[in-house]
Scaffold this motif. Structure first.
Motif, PDB file in Angstrom:
ATOM      1  N   GLY A  34       0.836  -1.198   0.000  1.00  0.00           N
ATOM      2  CA  GLY A  34       0.000   0.000   0.000  1.00  0.00           C
ATOM      3  C   GLY A  34       0.865   1.240   0.000  1.00  0.00           C
ATOM      4  N   GLU A  35       0.733   2.051  -1.046  1.00  0.00           N
ATOM      5  CA  GLU A  35       1.587   3.238  -1.172  1.00  0.00           C
ATOM      6  C   GLU A  35       1.514   4.151   0.047  1.00  0.00           C
ATOM      7  OE1 GLU A  35       1.806   5.277  -5.122  1.00  0.00           O
ATOM      8  OE2 GLU A  35      -0.068   4.172  -5.404  1.00  0.00           O
ATOM      9  N   TYR A  36       0.281   4.402   0.504  1.00  0.00           N
ATOM     10  CA  TYR A  36       0.083   5.354   1.598  1.00  0.00           C
ATOM     11  C   TYR A  36      -0.582   4.688   2.798  1.00  0.00           C
ATOM     12  CZ  TYR A  36       0.646   8.204  -2.573  1.00  0.00           C
ATOM     13  OH  TYR A  36       1.109   8.722  -3.762  1.00  0.00           O
ATOM     14  N   LEU A  37      -0.373   3.397   2.937  1.00  0.00           N
ATOM     15  CA  LEU A  37      -1.109   2.597   3.910  1.00  0.00           C
ATOM     16  C   LEU A  37      -1.056   3.170   5.323  1.00  0.00           C
ATOM     17  CD1 LEU A  37      -2.746   0.019   4.327  1.00  0.00           C
ATOM     18  CD2 LEU A  37      -0.597  -1.203   4.679  1.00  0.00           C
ATOM     19  N   HIS A  38       0.093   3.605   5.758  1.00  0.00           N
ATOM     20  CA  HIS A  38       0.232   4.113   7.132  1.00  0.00           C
ATOM     21  C   HIS A  38       0.434   5.623   7.160  1.00  0.00           C
ATOM     22  CE1 HIS A  38       0.457  -0.073   8.194  1.00  0.00           C
ATOM     23  NE2 HIS A  38       1.540  -0.244   7.478  1.00  0.00           N
ATOM     24  N   ARG A  39       0.069   6.288   6.069  1.00  0.00           N
ATOM     25  CA  ARG A  39       0.355   7.715   5.959  1.00  0.00           C
ATOM     26  C   ARG A  39      -0.894   8.576   5.842  1.00  0.00           C
ATOM     27  NH1 ARG A  39       5.658   8.830   4.707  1.00  0.00           N
ATOM     28  NH2 ARG A  39       6.960   6.957   4.539  1.00  0.00           N
ATOM     29  N   ALA A  40      -2.059   7.972   5.723  1.00  0.00           N
ATOM     30  CA  ALA A  40      -3.302   8.740   5.612  1.00  0.00           C
ATOM     31  C   ALA A  40      -4.420   7.983   6.321  1.00  0.00           C
ATOM     32  CB  ALA A  40      -3.655   8.973   4.140  1.00  0.00           C
ATOM     33  N   ALA A  41      -5.334   8.729   6.920  1.00  0.00           N
ATOM     34  CA  ALA A  41      -6.436   8.117   7.676  1.00  0.00           C
ATOM     35  C   ALA A  41      -7.362   7.347   6.738  1.00  0.00           C
ATOM     36  CB  ALA A  41      -7.213   9.195   8.421  1.00  0.00           C
ATOM     37  N   GLY A  42      -7.907   6.256   7.241  1.00  0.00           N
ATOM     38  CA  GLY A  42      -8.922   5.502   6.509  1.00  0.00           C
ATOM     39  C   GLY A  42      -8.395   4.506   5.503  1.00  0.00           C
ATOM     40  N   LEU A  43      -7.078   4.438   5.320  1.00  0.00           N
ATOM     41  CA  LEU A  43      -6.523   3.538   4.313  1.00  0.00           C
ATOM     42  C   LEU A  43      -6.176   2.165   4.869  1.00  0.00           C
ATOM     43  CD1 LEU A  43      -4.258   5.883   2.165  1.00  0.00           C
ATOM     44  CD2 LEU A  43      -6.590   5.130   1.728  1.00  0.00           C
ATOM     45  N   ASP A  44      -6.618   1.880   6.086  1.00  0.00           N
ATOM     46  CA  ASP A  44      -6.336   0.577   6.696  1.00  0.00           C
ATOM     47  C   ASP A  44      -7.617  -0.194   7.027  1.00  0.00           C
ATOM     48  OD1 ASP A  44      -7.285   2.189   8.698  1.00  0.00           O
ATOM     49  OD2 ASP A  44      -5.675   1.738  10.122  1.00  0.00           O
ATOM     50  N   PHE A  45      -8.736   0.143   6.365  1.00  0.00           N
ATOM     51  CA  PHE A  45     -10.028  -0.465   6.680  1.00  0.00           C
ATOM     52  C   PHE A  45      -9.982  -1.987   6.583  1.00  0.00           C
ATOM     53  CE2 PHE A  45     -14.334  -1.907   5.659  1.00  0.00           C
ATOM     54  CZ  PHE A  45     -15.093  -1.241   6.603  1.00  0.00           C
ATOM     55  N   HIS A  46      -9.328  -2.511   5.548  1.00  0.00           N
ATOM     56  CA  HIS A  46      -9.270  -3.964   5.321  1.00  0.00           C
ATOM     57  C   HIS A  46      -7.966  -4.596   5.823  1.00  0.00           C
ATOM     58  CE1 HIS A  46     -12.933  -4.291   2.954  1.00  0.00           C
ATOM     59  NE2 HIS A  46     -12.562  -3.268   2.230  1.00  0.00           N
ATOM     60  N   LEU A  47      -7.149  -3.829   6.528  1.00  0.00           N
ATOM     61  CA  LEU A  47      -5.834  -4.313   6.926  1.00  0.00           C
ATOM     62  C   LEU A  47      -5.916  -5.567   7.788  1.00  0.00           C
ATOM     63  CD1 LEU A  47      -2.759  -4.009   7.092  1.00  0.00           C
ATOM     64  CD2 LEU A  47      -3.108  -2.395   8.978  1.00  0.00           C
ATOM     65  N   HIS A  48      -6.772  -5.547   8.810  1.00  0.00           N
ATOM     66  CA  HIS A  48      -6.843  -6.683   9.734  1.00  0.00           C
ATOM     67  C   HIS A  48      -7.370  -7.937   9.042  1.00  0.00           C
ATOM     68  CE1 HIS A  48      -5.588  -4.233  13.058  1.00  0.00           C
ATOM     69  NE2 HIS A  48      -6.582  -3.391  12.871  1.00  0.00           N
ATOM     70  N   SER A  49      -8.273  -7.749   8.092  1.00  0.00           N
ATOM     71  CA  SER A  49      -8.807  -8.896   7.354  1.00  0.00           C
ATOM     72  C   SER A  49      -7.694  -9.621   6.614  1.00  0.00           C
ATOM     73  CB  SER A  49      -9.884  -8.431   6.370  1.00  0.00           C
ATOM     74  OG  SER A  49     -10.341  -9.507   5.578  1.00  0.00           O
ATOM     75  N   LEU A  50      -6.791  -8.867   5.981  1.00  0.00           N
ATOM     76  CA  LEU A  50      -5.687  -9.498   5.262  1.00  0.00           C
ATOM     77  C   LEU A  50      -4.696 -10.142   6.220  1.00  0.00           C
ATOM     78  CD1 LEU A  50      -4.813  -7.111   2.289  1.00  0.00           C
ATOM     79  CD2 LEU A  50      -5.898  -9.357   2.213  1.00  0.00           C
ATOM     80  N   ARG A  51      -4.365  -9.432   7.278  1.00  0.00           N
ATOM     81  CA  ARG A  51      -3.400  -9.997   8.228  1.00  0.00           C
ATOM     82  C   ARG A  51      -3.945 -11.241   8.897  1.00  0.00           C
ATOM     83  NH1 ARG A  51      -0.586  -4.503  10.715  1.00  0.00           N
ATOM     84  NH2 ARG A  51       0.943  -4.289   9.037  1.00  0.00           N
ATOM     85  N   ASP A  52      -5.250 -11.246   9.195  1.00  0.00           N
ATOM     86  CA  ASP A  52      -5.856 -12.434   9.802  1.00  0.00           C
ATOM     87  C   ASP A  52      -5.791 -13.628   8.854  1.00  0.00           C
ATOM     88  OD1 ASP A  52      -6.421 -10.986  12.060  1.00  0.00           O
ATOM     89  OD2 ASP A  52      -8.539 -10.696  11.604  1.00  0.00           O
TER      90      ASP A  52
END
Length: 395
Positions: A34-52
């Motif tokens: 993710g280009e801006y994954l940890h750099r802008a709000a709201g761009l981690d909505f599906h993050l936990h689903s992938l990590r899980d």
């Protein structure tokens, strides 16, 4: 390696999640950047689903710094082109080149226009053997982010035999082909999918419980909408249609899920139209399943669409749907069976279609029975992953 700007609560991002999980389930090692994954709000909505699911998720590290060795890993002609790009874009491209050279993926799958253009170039510089540019809608001239360089950039990328272009609807493929002046067959169509594991059947009590929570009568018609509050989704048309429907069905109620830059305008319009307690604006939520279970009808008012996830998911949930004739929307709905496509994008015409579905109980019941079968047949996860394998040139 799949690359996008992030993992926001959007349709493209949901398909990224489905693709990564589907590839992993079939024994393919796949990572997400993710280009801006940890750099802008709201761009981690599906993050936990992938990590899980055990998927490797990475951000694009900002490592490249201006200096005398900036272009040491690229040829002089490419260095000349990069030096003309905005500084931030140039450094992002070179950062991606470093990741690609370190990880050497067999396929680089780029999602959406800006990412495809920037990192298509990065993938070419890094020597990636297969590069997929994945369009998710009509061509970018229909959107506010369009920039004049995009057409020349796409044509330059497509001139390389390693590059494959895809789109998630026939309408989208046709739109890009006409804009670029290329044969439509050059753009491979791979429709979106619905993953049944994400859409389990809700308990029988959910419908009554949700309606009770929002003080909605059991017999009242409820219309749901799930969309980004942005210009291409026409949220003001949606709310004007709600008002028009209330003049014909005074006890109608409405659920709207989503967020976006037009949120304030949308809510101000709802207040001006005096919808009051009939409208329940819920923002971004994880319980879309429950809200759809408590609804009867679904409304989409977009100006442009690829394959609209929201329509697929509403049909899967058994709702009769009304949609404007937007891009690939007609490909995602069984006209007369699971809903209606309305070419006249006016509040009166859309409200009339909703009324027709509400008054025709047989049609609503038919939509409830056939919606899931229609989605399973044409938009299955297995079919989408098979198409993805073909895009990737994998057996």
């Amino acid at each position: 390696m799949l690359v996008n700007n992030g993992l926001a609560a959007g349709g493209a991002e949901r398909q990224i999640v489905y693709t990564l999980k589907g590839l992993r389930a079939r024994g393919v090692e796949a990572v997400f950047v993710g280009e801006y994954l940890h750099r802008a709000a709201g761009l981690d909505f599906h993050l936990h689903s992938l990590r899980d699911a055990g998927v490797d998720v990475q951000g694009l590290e900002r490592a490249t710094q201006p200096g005398p060795a900036l272009f040491q890993h690229v040829t002089p002609p490419v260095a000349s082109l990069l030096s003309q790009a905005p500084a931030a874009m140039m450094l992002e491209i070179l950062d991606m080149v470093a990741i690609l050279r370190a990880q050497t993926p067999a396929v680089v799958h780029l999602w959406q226009d800006e990412t495809s253009i920037k990192h298509g170039l990065a993938a070419l510089i890094a020597g990636a053997p297969r590069i997929v540019l994945s369009g998710r809608n009509l061509n970018p001239t229909h959107f506010e982010y369009f920039a004049p360089h995009m057409r020349a950039a796409y044509l330059a990328l497509l001139s390389d035999p390693r590059v494959v272009m895809s789109n998630n609807s026939r309408a989208g493929a046709r739109s890009y082909a006409e804009w670029l002046g290329v044969d439509e067959k050059r753009i491979v169509v791979s429709h979106n999918a619905v993953d049944p594991s994400d859409w389990p059947d809700p308990p029988a009590s959910v419908r009554a419980n949700v309606r009770a929570r929002f003080a909605i009568d059991d017999a009242a018609p409820v219309v749901a909408g799930v969309f980004r509050l942005s210009l291409e989704k026409r949220p003001l048309l949606w709310i004007e249609t709600a008002r028009a429907l209330r003049t014909r069905l005074p006890d109608a109620a409405f659920f709207v899920l989503g967020d976006g830059p037009m949120k304030a305008q949308f809510l101000a319009k709802a207040e001006a139209l005096q919808l009051g307690g009939a409208l329940h604006y819920l923002g971004e939520r994880n319980d879309v399943h429950d809200i759809l279970a408590a609804s009867d009808l679904f409304l989409l008012t977009s100006a442009q669409e690829g394959t609209p996830n929201a329509l697929l998911e509403a049909q899967w949930a058994g709702l009769a749907c009304v949609s404007t004739d937007a891009g690939g929307a007609g490909e995602a709905l069984a006209e007369g069976e699971t809903g209606l496509i309305v070419s006249d994008a006016t509040p009166a015409a859309l409200a009339a279609a909703l009324c027709k579905l509400w008054d025709d109980q047989d049609l609503r019941l038919r939509a409830r029975r056939s919606g899931r079968a229609f989605v399973s047949d044409r938009f299955s996860l297995d079919r989408m992953i098979e198409n993805t394998f073909r895009l990737y040139g994998l057996a």
